[in-house]
Scaffold this motif. Structure first.
Motif, short mmCIF file in Angstrom:
data_model
loop_
_atom_site.label_atom_id
_atom_site.label_comp_id
_atom_site.label_asym_id
_atom_site.label_seq_id
_atom_site.Cartn_x
_atom_site.Cartn_y
_atom_site.Cartn_z
N UNK A 154 0.99 -1.11 -0.04
CA UNK A 154 -0.03 0.06 -0.30
C UNK A 154 0.89 1.17 0.14
N UNK A 155 0.91 2.06 -1.05
CA UNK A 155 1.78 3.24 -1.12
C UNK A 155 1.01 4.45 -1.07
N UNK A 156 1.51 5.26 0.05
CA UNK A 156 0.65 6.33 0.43
C UNK A 156 1.61 7.67 0.37
N UNK A 157 1.00 8.57 -0.32
CA UNK A 157 1.66 10.03 -0.53
C UNK A 157 1.20 10.74 0.68
N UNK A 158 1.91 11.54 1.44
CA UNK A 158 1.34 12.16 2.61
C UNK A 158 1.98 13.70 2.30
N UNK A 159 1.04 14.59 2.27
CA UNK A 159 1.43 15.89 2.05
C UNK A 159 1.18 16.56 3.63
N UNK A 160 1.62 18.02 3.55
CA UNK A 160 1.38 18.59 4.76
C UNK A 160 1.45 20.11 4.53
N UNK A 161 0.67 20.92 5.51
CA UNK A 161 0.51 22.01 5.24
C UNK A 161 0.74 23.03 6.63
N UNK A 162 1.04 22.12 7.50
CA UNK A 162 1.57 22.54 8.88
C UNK A 162 2.18 21.32 9.70
#
Length: 470
Positions: A154-162
């Motif tokens: 399971x390949x998961x991209x993780x973004x962040x704005x804080x």
């Protein structure tokens, strides 16, 4: 999972459910038009559309029930917060299935690298890795909930704005392998500086299990802020990059006449040559990151090289290269933009232009605003305009308002005069200009932040003339 089990996992109440043992066997979706029989429809109240109004349509299309914040007259699990419920459901499903979770983050290249990892790991077994950038508190659970009993990766991209965003995502779907690509200036206006961005991105390696439990942190050896994250994890550290001490590294990096990267891949178990189908030298780092993950999961180096050489671009508007029937090449990289990705795209354009110029063609950079740069915005737009001149891009077309003017200002200050650089107000003006001036052999790069919508420039240029290859 049955509706009764789902209600227990998310802490919800069952409403209008005739059979609590009815099982959800299909994906969870948030658009009623994407419902398939056996699925679950998650209703969100958006700014313009309320998903609760489409609950009956979703059930009629085959949804077993609706995940909602209020009764909707059809089978529903009612919860206080649909986002939190999706997260709780994703965690339960992930833990139940036992697939190897690979989480990745970075300021640039996340989606392209995720696509590469997916194409490599698919050779080892069933892999869930969607196209696009479903990397927030809604998209990530939706991705995880696509996994089935046969899913191995399971390949998961993780973004962040804080600060705290990646920590939250990693709690929903705990990764065994965590990959950090880079720390750049995307969203720097929100974070306040690269050091704060590094704090946020490093939350991924902090969430990994210890080395004795199989945790692996895959870090970019060429980025000092990423390399330093080795001190923030209990997992085993694997370095990738062009640095001499990287565990997975590239040597003899070069570009083909078409602007496609080639290099020799070195791993702890051997080396092999790679020539990629993608465009731009920046994909070398992405490829090394993907190779490091695949190597950790047991893929032989020759197969890694073969998979990288055959991998394509899965997600839309990311260096999509299309040649029109008249010989004009359109490079649609308009999904998003930050200073790092803008520089990489311009260098790719310059490399592609070398061959074009031999045939009398020119290079065009159609650029728009890079959003969310805060106080750095003027300096960064100025720097990109200057780089276009230094790379000998034939024509710069800056599209939009103040930020586009700054792009042009940078080009002017670097020595671009006359008709080499032009500032136009909007997409229509850009398209009109290009239609009147493009000639066979020209290469046109289109790039800007998602909010600018420059993909419309590429689409209209292709619709006008037709396309022959992609």
């Amino acid at each position: 999972m049955s509706l009764a089990e789902i209600a227990a996992v998310v802490g919800g109440q069952q409403h209008d459910i005739p059979d609590p043992d009815a099982r959800v066997t299909g994906p969870v979706v948030i658009d009623s038009r994407e419902v398939v029989p056996g699925g679950l429809f998650a209703a969100f109240a958006g700014e313009h559309v309320d998903g609760h109004d489409y609950a009956d349509r979703a059930v009629a299309a085959g949804a077993v029930a609706v995940l909602a914040t209020r009764p909707v007259g059809v089978p529903a699990v009612v919860v206080p917060d649909v986002v939190a419920a999706l997260g709780a459901l994703a965690r339960a499903v992930t833990e139940r299935l036992g697939a190897t979770v690979v989480g990745l983050t970075g300021s640039a290249g996340k989606t392209s690298t995720k696509d590469l990892i997916g194409q490599l790991l698919e050779r080892l077994g069933p892999t869930v890795c969607p196209a696009g950038n479903l990397n927030n508190e809604i998209g990530l659970p939706l991705t995880a909930l696509r996994a089935g009993e046969d899913t191995r990766h399971l390949v998961l991209e993780m973004g962040a704005r804080g600060i705290g965003h990646i920590r939250y995502l990693a709690e929903l779907t705990p990764p065994r392998i965590g990959l950090v690509l880079n720390v750049g200036t995307a969203h720097i206006g929100e974070f306040g500086g690269r050091e704060q961005i590094a704090v946020a991105k490093g939350e991924l390696v902090e969430a990994l299990p210890a080395e004795a439990e199989g945790g692996v942190a895959v870090l970019n050896a060429d980025d000092p802020l990423v390399r330093a994250m080795a001190g923030r994890t209990k997992a085993r550290v694997v370095l990738f990059g062009e640095a001499a001490d990287a565990d997975v590294r590239a040597e003899d990096v070069r570009l083909t006449a078409a602007g496609q990267p080639a290099f020799t891949l070195h791993t702890p178990t051997g080396c092999a040559d790679v020539t990629m189908r993608l465009y731009g030298e920046h994909h070398v780092s992405n490829a090394l990151a993907a190779a490091a993950v695949a190597h950790e999961l047991g893929m032989p180096v020759q197969e890694i090289a073969s998979a990288l050489s055959g991998a394509g671009q899965l997600s839309r508007w990311r260096m999509e290269v299309t040649e029109r029937a008249d010989g004009v090449t359109i490079v649609n990289d308009a999904y998003n933009a930050n200073p790092e990705s803008m520089r990489a795209a311009l260098r790719a354009l310059a490399a592609m232009g070398d061959a074009a110029k031999e045939r009398g063609g020119r290079t065009w950079a159609v650029l728009g605003q890079m959003a969310e740069l805060g106080e750095e915005s003027l300096a960064e737009h100025d720097a990109v305009g200057r780089l276009a001149v230094r790379l000998n891009v034939s024509k710069l077309v800056a599209v939009g308002g103040r930020e586009a003017a700054w792009l042009c200002m940078g080009a002017y200050n670097e020595g671009s005069w006359g008709e080499e650089s032009v500032h136009v107000s909007d997409v229509r003006a850009a398209v009109d200009l290009l239609r009147s001036e493009l000639r066979p052999g020209d290469v046109v790069l289109v790039k800007g932040s998602r909010s600018v919508g420059l993909e419309r420039v590429a689409e209209q240029l292709l619709a006008a003339e037709g396309e022959v290859t992609g």
